[in-house]
Scaffold this motif. Structure first.
Motif, PDB file in Angstrom:
ATOM      1  N   ASP A 229       0.814  -1.221   0.000  1.00 54.44           N
ATOM      2  CA  ASP A 229       0.000   0.000   0.000  1.00 54.44           C
ATOM      3  C   ASP A 229       0.845   1.268   0.000  1.00 54.44           C
ATOM      4  OD1 ASP A 229      -2.280  -1.500   0.030  1.00 54.44           O
ATOM      5  OD2 ASP A 229      -2.634  -1.317   2.189  1.00 54.44           O
ATOM      6  N   LEU A 230       2.152   1.124   0.169  1.00 50.33           N
ATOM      7  CA  LEU A 230       3.010   2.306   0.187  1.00 50.33           C
ATOM      8  C   LEU A 230       3.040   2.952  -1.194  1.00 50.33           C
ATOM      9  CD1 LEU A 230       5.090   4.066   1.748  1.00 50.33           C
ATOM     10  CD2 LEU A 230       6.873   2.572   0.790  1.00 50.33           C
ATOM     11  N   ILE A 231       2.841   4.253  -1.228  1.00 49.19           N
ATOM     12  CA  ILE A 231       2.907   5.022  -2.472  1.00 49.19           C
ATOM     13  C   ILE A 231       4.219   5.788  -2.502  1.00 49.19           C
ATOM     14  CG2 ILE A 231       1.887   6.902  -3.800  1.00 49.19           C
ATOM     15  CD1 ILE A 231      -0.814   6.117  -2.520  1.00 49.19           C
ATOM     16  N   THR A 232       5.030   5.516  -3.511  1.00 51.22           N
ATOM     17  CA  THR A 232       6.243   6.310  -3.726  1.00 51.22           C
ATOM     18  C   THR A 232       5.908   7.325  -4.808  1.00 51.22           C
ATOM     19  OG1 THR A 232       7.012   4.610  -5.263  1.00 51.22           O
ATOM     20  CG2 THR A 232       7.860   4.513  -3.029  1.00 51.22           C
ATOM     21  N   SER A 233       5.694   8.558  -4.392  1.00 48.49           N
ATOM     22  CA  SER A 233       5.196   9.574  -5.330  1.00 48.49           C
ATOM     23  C   SER A 233       6.295  10.252  -6.116  1.00 48.49           C
ATOM     24  CB  SER A 233       4.357  10.615  -4.581  1.00 48.49           C
ATOM     25  OG  SER A 233       5.063  11.159  -3.488  1.00 48.49           O
ATOM     26  N   GLY A 234       7.557   9.915  -5.827  1.00 45.28           N
ATOM     27  CA  GLY A 234       8.652  10.420  -6.646  1.00 45.28           C
ATOM     28  C   GLY A 234       9.384  11.593  -6.026  1.00 45.28           C
ATOM     29  N   PRO A 235      10.356  12.130  -6.760  1.00 44.83           N
ATOM     30  CA  PRO A 235      11.090  13.294  -6.268  1.00 44.83           C
ATOM     31  C   PRO A 235      10.198  14.530  -6.289  1.00 44.83           C
ATOM     32  CG  PRO A 235      11.696  12.841  -8.542  1.00 44.83           C
ATOM     33  CD  PRO A 235      10.806  11.707  -8.107  1.00 44.83           C
ATOM     34  N   MET A 236      10.342  15.371  -5.294  1.00 45.20           N
ATOM     35  CA  MET A 236       9.564  16.601  -5.237  1.00 45.20           C
ATOM     36  C   MET A 236      10.308  17.681  -6.012  1.00 45.20           C
ATOM     37  SD  MET A 236       8.340  16.307  -1.253  1.00 45.20           S
ATOM     38  CE  MET A 236       7.657  17.970  -1.213  1.00 45.20           C
ATOM     39  N   GLU A 237       9.694  18.129  -7.122  1.00 48.59           N
ATOM     40  CA  GLU A 237      10.354  19.046  -8.044  1.00 48.59           C
ATOM     41  C   GLU A 237       9.441  20.224  -8.357  1.00 48.59           C
ATOM     42  OE1 GLU A 237      12.940  16.424 -11.015  1.00 48.59           O
ATOM     43  OE2 GLU A 237      10.937  15.579 -10.763  1.00 48.59           O
ATOM     44  N   ASP A 238      10.041  21.265  -8.921  1.00 45.69           N
ATOM     45  CA  ASP A 238       9.249  22.401  -9.370  1.00 45.69           C
ATOM     46  C   ASP A 238       9.872  23.027 -10.608  1.00 45.69           C
ATOM     47  OD1 ASP A 238      11.429  23.918  -8.508  1.00 45.69           O
ATOM     48  OD2 ASP A 238      10.400  24.846  -6.824  1.00 45.69           O
ATOM     49  N   LEU A 239       9.191  24.029 -11.145  1.00 42.91           N
ATOM     50  CA  LEU A 239       9.682  24.827 -12.270  1.00 42.91           C
ATOM     51  C   LEU A 239       9.548  26.289 -11.861  1.00 42.91           C
ATOM     52  CD1 LEU A 239       8.094  23.166 -15.444  1.00 42.91           C
ATOM     53  CD2 LEU A 239      10.539  23.445 -15.012  1.00 42.91           C
ATOM     54  N   PRO A 240      10.589  26.880 -11.294  1.00 44.53           N
ATOM     55  CA  PRO A 240      10.441  28.231 -10.748  1.00 44.53           C
ATOM     56  C   PRO A 240      10.198  29.318 -11.788  1.00 44.53           C
ATOM     57  CG  PRO A 240      12.721  27.489 -10.613  1.00 44.53           C
ATOM     58  CD  PRO A 240      11.910  26.294 -11.003  1.00 44.53           C
ATOM     59  N   HIS A 241      10.725  29.131 -13.009  1.00 46.32           N
ATOM     60  CA  HIS A 241      10.541  30.180 -14.014  1.00 46.32           C
ATOM     61  C   HIS A 241      10.724  29.587 -15.396  1.00 46.32           C
ATOM     62  CE1 HIS A 241      10.608  34.184 -15.844  1.00 46.32           C
ATOM     63  NE2 HIS A 241      11.646  33.783 -16.540  1.00 46.32           N
ATOM     64  N   VAL A 242       9.677  29.632 -16.204  1.00 47.75           N
ATOM     65  CA  VAL A 242       9.728  29.205 -17.604  1.00 47.75           C
ATOM     66  C   VAL A 242       9.668  30.463 -18.460  1.00 47.75           C
ATOM     67  CG1 VAL A 242       8.531  27.932 -19.415  1.00 47.75           C
ATOM     68  CG2 VAL A 242       8.675  26.980 -17.109  1.00 47.75           C
ATOM     69  N   PRO A 243      10.741  30.777 -19.187  1.00 42.15           N
ATOM     70  CA  PRO A 243      10.772  32.046 -19.926  1.00 42.15           C
ATOM     71  C   PRO A 243       9.679  32.178 -20.984  1.00 42.15           C
ATOM     72  CG  PRO A 243      12.985  31.122 -19.722  1.00 42.15           C
ATOM     73  CD  PRO A 243      12.028  30.069 -19.255  1.00 42.15           C
TER      74      PRO A 243
END
Length: 388
Positions: free
Chosen positions: A259-273
């Motif tokens: 039942d454990l969910i590995t949701s992955g690395p926590m990432e973001d996109l701070p600025h897309v030109p």
């Protein structure tokens, strides 16, 4: 220039179906093209839907789907409450939200094509086609919307130099647990800054509960995380919370490995030109992914999908794309930056933890409903015309 009448939506996760539904409400016919051959039933962990996101989803006809979560109680590693932040939200599983959106999309007559992996586009003076990995082409449409997630192909087609996702230093985990043996937390979600990791949980009247954890760790892709057995991850998490006076160990022990969910690395996109080029435009995580720490990922995606549809309803696509970006960029980048600051506290080292815990009361004073109104009280006025 004529108004937009048709659209290709690339990506069938959350933002794509919301965009298709909003476009349909705006009088624009849309088809959704998803790279995976099957639906995403059962995929993903828990998420929060903020009031601003709830309002945006309501504009495309989606009713409530989650349990009420009206407060967040922040604690330190000793289990001492630092503050309680009152803010009405919904707690949901991504899989439940996905299925509700998917069913609503089909009910509204929107076609969803699976197994269509985008590799290129063919753009002309009159329209645009999507080129898929199997060599097939979509029907020509007026615009193409890239709602294809954090590693968006459309983002790369718009700008080959577009930024890649930024890793926060945290891996995400979670699970739903039966027979937890803990008293219900009511409508409160408890979140604790542990010595070595971050833990959140909520327990319900029926004896079930949910938890999530953010673990500081060198970068791993989701596939790499899956190569480690769930039993091992539960052991690692147990070690991370062994010195904390929060219910983490109780909930981890009651978690069945499958039942454990590995949701992955926590990432973001701070600025897309570049949000758009020609007849292509981005929406959702493809252009403004925020870390789960914001609690705003789904909400911002829904907002942007609706705002884009409004703009395309009222303006020719070049002006519509510009108006959409102008309406959204500052807001989403502010949320992303705030979540990044939260992540830095979750991944703090021994010295950083001292400063973090000392500053938590200050954060509490800054996180009042009044001071967070810019984020949660945002509403889209669908009937108001969009101006250039």
């Amino acid at each position: 220039m004529t108004r937009t009448r048709t659209a290709i939506v690339v990506g069938g996760g959350i933002a794509g179906p919301v965009a298709a539904l909003a476009l349909r409400r705006a009088g624009i016919a849309a088809t959704v093209h998803e790279s995976h051959a099957t639906t995403a039933d059962g995929v993903g962990g828990a998420l929060g839907i903020a009031p601003n996101g709830r309002a945006a989803l309501g504009l495309v006809g989606l009713g409530r789907i989650g349990a009420p979560m009206n407060a967040i109680v922040l604690q330190n590693h000793k289990g001492r409450t630092i503050t309680e932040i009152r803010q009405p939200m919904e707690f949901s599983w991504r899989a439940d939200l996905y299925r509700r959106l998917y069913d609503l999309t089909l009910k509204q007559g929107v076609q969803v094509h699976h197994g269509h992996e985008l590799v290129d586009v063919r753009e002309s003076a009159t329209g645009i086609r999507a080129v898929f990995a199997d060599g097939t082409l979509s029907e020509e449409a007026d615009v193409l919307i890239g709602a294809d997630g954090l590693r968006s192909t459309v983002r790369r087609l718009i700008d080959p130099q577009a930024p890649q996702p930024r890793y926060s230093g945290l891996l995400g985990f979670g699970a739903q647990v039966d027979g937890i043996g803990l008293p219900p937390t009511g409508d409160r979600m408890y979140m604790a800054f542990g010595r070595r990791a971050f833990f959140g949980y909520q327990t319900f009247d029926d004896g079930t509960g949910v938890w999530f954890a953010n673990l500081p760790h060198p970068y791993l892709t989701w596939k790499e995380m899956r190569q480690t057995p769930n039993e091992e991850w539960l052991r690692v998490l147990g070690e991370a919370f062994a010195e904390d006076s929060v219910p983490a160990l109780d909930l981890l022990r009651r978690t069945v490995p499958e039942d454990l969910i590995t949701s992955g690395p926590m990432e973001d996109l701070p600025h897309v030109p570049h949000w758009h080029r020609g007849r292509m435009v981005l929406a959702g995580d493809a252009v403004h992914a925020t870390s789960p720490s914001s609690g705003q990922g789904v909400s911002l995606a829904a907002e942007s999908a609706v705002e884009l549809a409004r703009a395309l309803r009222d303006l020719p696509h070049p002006e519509a794309f510009a108006a959409y970006e102008h309406a959204r960029r500052d807001r989403v980048e502010r949320v992303i930056a705030q979540a990044a600051r939260t992540n830095s506290g979750k991944a703090a080292g021994p010295v950083g933890r001292v400063f973090r815990d000392a500053l938590l009361p200050l954060f509490a004073r800054l996180a009042t409903p009044e001071k967070m109104a810019w984020q949660y009280d945002h509403r889209i006025h669908w009937d108001t015309p969009v101006a250039v």
